[in-house]
Design a protein around this motif. Structure first.
Motif, PDB file in Angstrom:
ATOM      1  N   ALA A  30      11.755  23.187 112.536  1.00  0.00           N
ATOM      2  CA  ALA A  30      12.850  22.211 112.575  1.00  0.00           C
ATOM      3  C   ALA A  30      12.771  21.195 111.441  1.00  0.00           C
ATOM      4  O   ALA A  30      13.771  20.563 111.108  1.00  0.00           O
ATOM      5  CB  ALA A  30      12.854  21.485 113.920  1.00  0.00           C
ATOM      6  N   ASP A  31      11.580  21.019 110.845  1.00  0.00           N
ATOM      7  CA  ASP A  31      11.437  20.049 109.759  1.00  0.00           C
ATOM      8  C   ASP A  31      11.042  20.708 108.446  1.00  0.00           C
ATOM      9  O   ASP A  31      10.553  20.028 107.547  1.00  0.00           O
ATOM     10  CB  ASP A  31      10.390  18.989 110.138  1.00  0.00           C
ATOM     11  CG  ASP A  31      10.870  18.108 111.265  1.00  0.00           C
ATOM     12  OD1 ASP A  31      12.020  17.656 111.190  1.00  0.00           O
ATOM     13  OD2 ASP A  31      10.111  17.890 112.224  1.00  0.00           O
ATOM     14  N   THR A  32      11.203  22.037 108.341  1.00  0.00           N
ATOM     15  CA  THR A  32      10.837  22.722 107.110  1.00  0.00           C
ATOM     16  C   THR A  32      12.012  22.713 106.138  1.00  0.00           C
ATOM     17  O   THR A  32      13.079  23.211 106.475  1.00  0.00           O
ATOM     18  CB  THR A  32      10.448  24.179 107.415  1.00  0.00           C
ATOM     19  OG1 THR A  32       9.425  24.180 108.405  1.00  0.00           O
ATOM     20  CG2 THR A  32       9.957  24.874 106.166  1.00  0.00           C
ATOM     21  N   PRO A  33      11.851  22.152 104.949  1.00  0.00           N
ATOM     22  CA  PRO A  33      12.968  22.117 104.008  1.00  0.00           C
ATOM     23  C   PRO A  33      13.428  23.526 103.637  1.00  0.00           C
ATOM     24  O   PRO A  33      12.612  24.416 103.410  1.00  0.00           O
ATOM     25  CB  PRO A  33      12.382  21.410 102.789  1.00  0.00           C
ATOM     26  CG  PRO A  33      11.192  20.697 103.275  1.00  0.00           C
ATOM     27  CD  PRO A  33      10.652  21.493 104.411  1.00  0.00           C
ATOM     28  N   GLY A  34      14.739  23.730 103.591  1.00  0.00           N
ATOM     29  CA  GLY A  34      15.296  25.008 103.154  1.00  0.00           C
ATOM     30  C   GLY A  34      15.273  26.107 104.194  1.00  0.00           C
ATOM     31  O   GLY A  34      15.691  27.221 103.907  1.00  0.00           O
ATOM     32  N   TYR A  35      14.784  25.824 105.403  1.00  0.00           N
ATOM     33  CA  TYR A  35      14.732  26.863 106.450  1.00  0.00           C
ATOM     34  C   TYR A  35      16.111  27.008 107.091  1.00  0.00           C
ATOM     35  O   TYR A  35      16.764  26.021 107.389  1.00  0.00           O
ATOM     36  CB  TYR A  35      13.686  26.495 107.495  1.00  0.00           C
ATOM     37  CG  TYR A  35      13.562  27.504 108.610  1.00  0.00           C
ATOM     38  CD1 TYR A  35      12.721  28.589 108.482  1.00  0.00           C
ATOM     39  CD2 TYR A  35      14.299  27.363 109.776  1.00  0.00           C
ATOM     40  CE1 TYR A  35      12.614  29.518 109.492  1.00  0.00           C
ATOM     41  CE2 TYR A  35      14.195  28.290 110.794  1.00  0.00           C
ATOM     42  CZ  TYR A  35      13.348  29.363 110.638  1.00  0.00           C
ATOM     43  OH  TYR A  35      13.233  30.279 111.652  1.00  0.00           O
ATOM     44  N   HIS A  36      16.538  28.247 107.310  1.00  0.00           N
ATOM     45  CA  HIS A  36      17.828  28.502 107.956  1.00  0.00           C
ATOM     46  C   HIS A  36      17.618  29.106 109.333  1.00  0.00           C
ATOM     47  O   HIS A  36      16.742  29.964 109.507  1.00  0.00           O
ATOM     48  CB  HIS A  36      18.684  29.446 107.104  1.00  0.00           C
ATOM     49  CG  HIS A  36      19.105  28.841 105.809  1.00  0.00           C
ATOM     50  ND1 HIS A  36      19.662  29.548 104.787  1.00  0.00           N
ATOM     51  CD2 HIS A  36      19.040  27.555 105.372  1.00  0.00           C
ATOM     52  CE1 HIS A  36      19.923  28.745 103.773  1.00  0.00           C
ATOM     53  NE2 HIS A  36      19.548  27.535 104.103  1.00  0.00           N
ATOM     54  N   THR A  37      18.406  28.655 110.299  1.00  0.00           N
ATOM     55  CA  THR A  37      18.305  29.138 111.678  1.00  0.00           C
ATOM     56  C   THR A  37      18.514  30.648 111.745  1.00  0.00           C
ATOM     57  O   THR A  37      19.455  31.164 111.152  1.00  0.00           O
ATOM     58  CB  THR A  37      19.367  28.441 112.539  1.00  0.00           C
ATOM     59  OG1 THR A  37      19.224  27.037 112.395  1.00  0.00           O
ATOM     60  CG2 THR A  37      19.222  28.825 113.990  1.00  0.00           C
ATOM     61  N   ARG A  38      17.634  31.340 112.473  1.00  0.00           N
ATOM     62  CA  ARG A  38      17.745  32.797 112.616  1.00  0.00           C
ATOM     63  C   ARG A  38      18.024  33.163 114.073  1.00  0.00           C
ATOM     64  O   ARG A  38      17.594  32.483 114.989  1.00  0.00           O
ATOM     65  CB  ARG A  38      16.463  33.485 112.148  1.00  0.00           C
ATOM     66  CG  ARG A  38      16.066  33.152 110.729  1.00  0.00           C
ATOM     67  CD  ARG A  38      15.035  34.139 110.213  1.00  0.00           C
ATOM     68  NE  ARG A  38      15.606  35.450 110.062  1.00  0.00           N
ATOM     69  CZ  ARG A  38      16.327  35.825 109.005  1.00  0.00           C
ATOM     70  NH1 ARG A  38      16.546  34.985 108.032  1.00  0.00           N
ATOM     71  NH2 ARG A  38      16.821  37.047 108.931  1.00  0.00           N
ATOM     72  N   ASP A  39      18.771  34.251 114.248  1.00  0.00           N
ATOM     73  CA  ASP A  39      19.104  34.691 115.597  1.00  0.00           C
ATOM     74  C   ASP A  39      19.415  36.188 115.562  1.00  0.00           C
ATOM     75  O   ASP A  39      19.512  36.768 114.479  1.00  0.00           O
ATOM     76  CB  ASP A  39      20.320  33.898 116.108  1.00  0.00           C
ATOM     77  CG  ASP A  39      20.409  33.926 117.626  1.00  0.00           C
ATOM     78  OD1 ASP A  39      19.543  34.556 118.255  1.00  0.00           O
ATOM     79  OD2 ASP A  39      21.335  33.312 118.179  1.00  0.00           O
ATOM     80  N   VAL A  40      19.568  36.790 116.741  1.00  0.00           N
ATOM     81  CA  VAL A  40      20.019  38.184 116.807  1.00  0.00           C
ATOM     82  C   VAL A  40      21.428  38.214 117.394  1.00  0.00           C
ATOM     83  O   VAL A  40      21.809  37.338 118.164  1.00  0.00           O
ATOM     84  CB  VAL A  40      19.096  39.068 117.686  1.00  0.00           C
ATOM     85  CG1 VAL A  40      17.834  39.383 116.970  1.00  0.00           C
ATOM     86  CG2 VAL A  40      18.836  38.412 119.012  1.00  0.00           C
ATOM     87  N   ASP A  41      22.192  39.250 117.014  1.00  0.00           N
ATOM     88  CA  ASP A  41      23.505  39.456 117.629  1.00  0.00           C
ATOM     89  C   ASP A  41      23.264  40.115 118.977  1.00  0.00           C
ATOM     90  O   ASP A  41      23.133  41.333 119.079  1.00  0.00           O
ATOM     91  CB  ASP A  41      24.372  40.345 116.724  1.00  0.00           C
ATOM     92  CG  ASP A  41      25.796  40.428 117.225  1.00  0.00           C
ATOM     93  OD1 ASP A  41      26.022  40.048 118.391  1.00  0.00           O
ATOM     94  OD2 ASP A  41      26.674  40.872 116.462  1.00  0.00           O
TER      95      ASP A  41
END
Lengths: 111, 144
Positions: A30-41
């Protein structure tokens, strides 16, 4: 008799645990710069019981913070609770299945 | 892929947030420190996070190539290089010829806000571990 429904439940629980892992990963970053949320369909993966690992995707439409990170803790905590509840339901259903088979086996033994 | 690796992802988040909180507390404690082993006033420190895989000894190279969910790690500790704050205190033992003392450039309010954020993130990771642990327990209960 156990195979079909139990197999589907197993697939469902596998997907839920995979998704829960992604949620845990999103929260940890949650505090990592440049990290994008990942999920599955989830719906797609559930209907297409393909062999191998499900595809993970980046979630679109989330508010991007200044450091290039778009993790929404509200979204993740909702998913965390939702996944746990769904898993709870699935495991209870599976246990009922197993118990009915087991009672059949036990009845056979006692006579 | 198992739920157990989700536990280590959560644990990596807790460890990273704890490291951040330690540095923030160090900053707060040293807000008025004018002497350090390196010389000069204390300088504010902060962490840089990076996502890192939490590979266990059992996971193979194959797993690592499947874009497995990642944990978080502290990649770097950066030290503030901005000029120290100069205060006019002629009686201070560390004062220069003009009577100015170099103090650390630390805003306690900023560190307190970061500390709160760190604490909330830590709690979020604890909640994630709790939920995953509950799921594992449910799976184990299937045998009963």
């Amino acid at each position: 008799m156990l195979d079909r429904l139990a197999g589907q439940l197993e697939h469902y629980m596998d997907l839920l645990s995979m998704r829960q892992k992604l949620v845990a990963s999103n929260i940890a970053n949650a505090d990592t710069p440049g990290y994008h949320t990942r999920d599955v369909d989830f719906q797609f993966e559930l209907q297409n019981a393909v062999a191998g690992d499900p595809q993970t995707t980046e979630v679109a439409g989330l508010q991007m913070k200044n450091d290039g990170n778009n993790v929404s803790l509200d979204r993740e905590s909702r998913l965390l609770a939702e996944n746990a509840l769904r898993f709870n339901v699935a495991s209870n259903l599976l246990r009922v299945q197993i118990q009915s088979i087991r009672s059949a086996i036990k009845e056979g033994q006692s006579s | 892929m198992s739920l157990f690796s989700a536990l280590s992802v959560g644990a990596s988040g807790m460890a990273a947030q704890r490291a951040r909180a330690e540095l923030l507390v160090e900053n707060l404690a040293n807000a008025e420190t004018t002497r350090t082993p390196e010389g000069g006033p204390y300088r504010r420190k902060d962490v840089v996070f990076e996502s890192a895989s939490t590979a266990s000894p059992f996971s193979s190279v194959f797993d690592a190539q499947l874009e497995s969910p990642t944990g978080v790690a502290v990649s770097d500790v950066v030290t503030d290089t901005s000029d120290p704050e100069r205060r006019y205190m002629p009686g201070h033992p560390d004062a220069d010829q003009d009577g100015y003392v170099a103090f650390p450039h630390i805003n306690p309010a900023e560190d307190m806000v970061d500390l709160l954020g760190s604490s909330r993130s830590y709690e979020a990771n604890v909640a994630a571990i709790g939920a995953v642990k509950d799921m594992i327990q449910r799976s184990i209960d299937l045998f009963r």
